[in-house]
Design an enzyme around this catalytic site. Sequence first.
Site, PDB file in Angstrom:
ATOM      1  N   TYR A   1      25.413 -13.291  -5.669  1.00  0.00           N
ATOM      2  CA  TYR A   1      25.496 -13.279  -4.206  1.00  0.00           C
ATOM      3  C   TYR A   1      24.472 -14.216  -3.567  1.00  0.00           C
ATOM      4  O   TYR A   1      24.723 -14.790  -2.519  1.00  0.00           O
ATOM      5  CB  TYR A   1      25.246 -11.863  -3.671  1.00  0.00           C
ATOM      6  CG  TYR A   1      26.478 -11.029  -3.485  1.00  0.00           C
ATOM      7  CD1 TYR A   1      27.320 -10.750  -4.553  1.00  0.00           C
ATOM      8  CD2 TYR A   1      26.801 -10.500  -2.235  1.00  0.00           C
ATOM      9  CE1 TYR A   1      28.445  -9.959  -4.380  1.00  0.00           C
ATOM     10  CE2 TYR A   1      27.924  -9.713  -2.059  1.00  0.00           C
ATOM     11  CZ  TYR A   1      28.742  -9.443  -3.129  1.00  0.00           C
ATOM     12  OH  TYR A   1      29.846  -8.670  -2.948  1.00  0.00           O
TER      13      TYR A   1
ATOM     14  N   LYS B   1      27.216  -6.982 -18.549  1.00  0.00           N
ATOM     15  CA  LYS B   1      28.184  -7.811 -19.279  1.00  0.00           C
ATOM     16  C   LYS B   1      27.361  -8.626 -20.284  1.00  0.00           C
ATOM     17  O   LYS B   1      27.458  -9.866 -20.353  1.00  0.00           O
ATOM     18  CB  LYS B   1      28.965  -8.698 -18.292  1.00  0.00           C
ATOM     19  CG  LYS B   1      30.161  -9.435 -18.881  1.00  0.00           C
ATOM     20  CD  LYS B   1      31.328  -8.543 -19.270  1.00  0.00           C
ATOM     21  CE  LYS B   1      32.387  -9.330 -20.042  1.00  0.00           C
ATOM     22  NZ  LYS B   1      33.482  -8.467 -20.552  1.00  0.00           N
TER      23      LYS B   1
ATOM     24  N   ASP C   1      33.765  -4.144 -17.803  1.00  0.00           N
ATOM     25  CA  ASP C   1      35.216  -3.960 -17.921  1.00  0.00           C
ATOM     26  C   ASP C   1      35.536  -2.545 -18.398  1.00  0.00           C
ATOM     27  O   ASP C   1      36.432  -1.871 -17.878  1.00  0.00           O
ATOM     28  CB  ASP C   1      35.857  -5.034 -18.821  1.00  0.00           C
ATOM     29  CG  ASP C   1      35.126  -5.262 -20.127  1.00  0.00           C
ATOM     30  OD1 ASP C   1      34.002  -4.726 -20.313  1.00  0.00           O
ATOM     31  OD2 ASP C   1      35.670  -5.976 -20.995  1.00  0.00           O
TER      32      ASP C   1
ATOM     33  N   ASP D   1      29.496  -4.124  -6.247  1.00  0.00           N
ATOM     34  CA  ASP D   1      30.442  -4.300  -5.141  1.00  0.00           C
ATOM     35  C   ASP D   1      31.827  -3.813  -5.562  1.00  0.00           C
ATOM     36  O   ASP D   1      32.489  -3.055  -4.858  1.00  0.00           O
ATOM     37  CB  ASP D   1      30.488  -5.787  -4.740  1.00  0.00           C
ATOM     38  CG  ASP D   1      31.472  -6.048  -3.613  1.00  0.00           C
ATOM     39  OD1 ASP D   1      31.465  -5.281  -2.640  1.00  0.00           O
ATOM     40  OD2 ASP D   1      32.250  -7.016  -3.720  1.00  0.00           O
TER      41      ASP D   1
ATOM     42  N   ASP E   1      33.830   0.155  -4.741  1.00  0.00           N
ATOM     43  CA  ASP E   1      35.139   0.290  -4.084  1.00  0.00           C
ATOM     44  C   ASP E   1      36.087   1.100  -4.968  1.00  0.00           C
ATOM     45  O   ASP E   1      36.838   1.950  -4.492  1.00  0.00           O
ATOM     46  CB  ASP E   1      35.777  -1.087  -3.824  1.00  0.00           C
ATOM     47  CG  ASP E   1      35.513  -1.582  -2.407  1.00  0.00           C
ATOM     48  OD1 ASP E   1      34.477  -1.213  -1.837  1.00  0.00           O
ATOM     49  OD2 ASP E   1      36.348  -2.348  -1.880  1.00  0.00           O
TER      50      ASP E   1
HETATM   51  C1  IPM Z   1      30.051  -4.382   0.734  1.00  0.00           C
HETATM   52  C2  IPM Z   1      30.882  -5.490   1.327  1.00  0.00           C
HETATM   53  C3  IPM Z   1      30.002  -6.733   1.467  1.00  0.00           C
HETATM   54  C4  IPM Z   1      29.577  -7.150   0.080  1.00  0.00           C
HETATM   55  C5  IPM Z   1      30.646  -7.920   2.227  1.00  0.00           C
HETATM   56  C6  IPM Z   1      31.126  -7.507   3.598  1.00  0.00           C
HETATM   57  C7  IPM Z   1      29.686  -9.075   2.338  1.00  0.00           C
HETATM   58  O1  IPM Z   1      31.999  -5.738   0.533  1.00  0.00           O
HETATM   59  O2  IPM Z   1      29.056  -3.998   1.352  1.00  0.00           O
HETATM   60  O3  IPM Z   1      30.407  -3.888  -0.337  1.00  0.00           O
HETATM   61  O4  IPM Z   1      30.287  -7.891  -0.615  1.00  0.00           O
HETATM   62  O5  IPM Z   1      28.485  -6.728  -0.334  1.00  0.00           O
HETATM   63 MG    MG Z   2      32.286  -4.360  -1.045  1.00  0.00          MG
END
Ligand code: IPM
Ligand code: MG
Length: 356
Positions: free
Chosen positions: A135, A190, A222, A246, A250
């Site tokens: 990042y 990884k 993975d 990240d 999710d």
């Molecule tokens: C998160 C989001 C952010 C990230 C984006 C909006 C930059 O997806 O906080 O998980 O990738 O960290």
């Molecule tokens: Mg995110």
Amino acid sequence: MKIAVLPGDGIGTEIVAEAVKVLNSLDLKFEMEEAPVGGAAYDAHGHPLPDSTLKLAQQADAILFGAVGDWKYDKLDRPLRPEQAILGLRKHLGLFANFRPAICYEQLTHASSLKPELVAGLDILIIRELTGDIYFGQPRGRRVAPDGHFPGAEEAFDTMRYSRPEVERIARVAFEAARKRSKRLTSVDKANVLETFQLWKDVVTEVHKDYPDVALDHMYVDNAAMQLVKEPKRFDVVVTGNMFGDILSDEASMLTGSIGMLPSASLNDKKQGLYEPSHGSAPDIAGKGVANPLATILSAAMMLRFSLNKPEAADRIESAVKKVLAQGLRTPDIYSEGTTKVGTREMGEAVVKALG
Ligand code: IPM
Ligand code: MG
């Protein structure tokens, strides 16, 4: 207790308003100041993270953040896009430790896309490193390829990198967190392919020597992605890098029924923190009054616990959220037959009432 309130874009304004209502219903004194961030700040000031907003955030004990982003800004140069606001806040405030709990509330077991028995009682804590990795790694950019498979072609590149102290400090945060829970920590890497994550694994293994009471295991990313949907309850605390965190956070959110339920905390070494729902700005439902404010309300509870030293108030909010779920109130994202569909504002007001 000074709180910077940064609602941002899309559903950000609606959900933050409900969290502010909940905070104002506690018998505590806060100094709250609001500022624009993301696309809203670009429209008002020509920059997603104006100096005035950054300064307010730096001077606050905690930041309550909504969400940023909207398709209409996708054509802007990258430094002007809304996402740069949250990345800039993380970087400027040194918010390296990101806590993303994934808890499956009893009443929402059936809202998950997985079989109820796989997720019932699920309580995972993902700890994501937030200021390093691909990042933020330099160099990055676009250029004419000097070598590689297609020399002379247009190419783009990013740099994945971690230093020993960066890994060490997030590892310590994770071991400490595991100590307060079930004393089990999974480090996701990884290392079979990447130098960066071989260092990660080596450092986590070394730090483990200071925490012999915590059981540590290592898992490739993975496999971790697979295990999260195969047998999620095998995890307790998970620590990983920025990019993998990240993605995995999710994925973990879906186990709980809705990403609309997941709070998060991003802390620096002074316990100053930014608190935001794990979901995004959802421009498709913005302004319709249907967004789930619970992730933001639960983020406010984390703020009280981690940055403002008010754990009882945090408990009160979390109990109130459980109470409204038990009452059968549901925003559309967690609605199922036999429950009562409510909007953003009604949900926020129900939590206020349930504070007792
Ligand atoms: C998160 C989001 C952010 C990230 C984006 C909006 C930059 O997806 O906080 O998980 O990738 O960290
Ligand atoms: Mg995110």
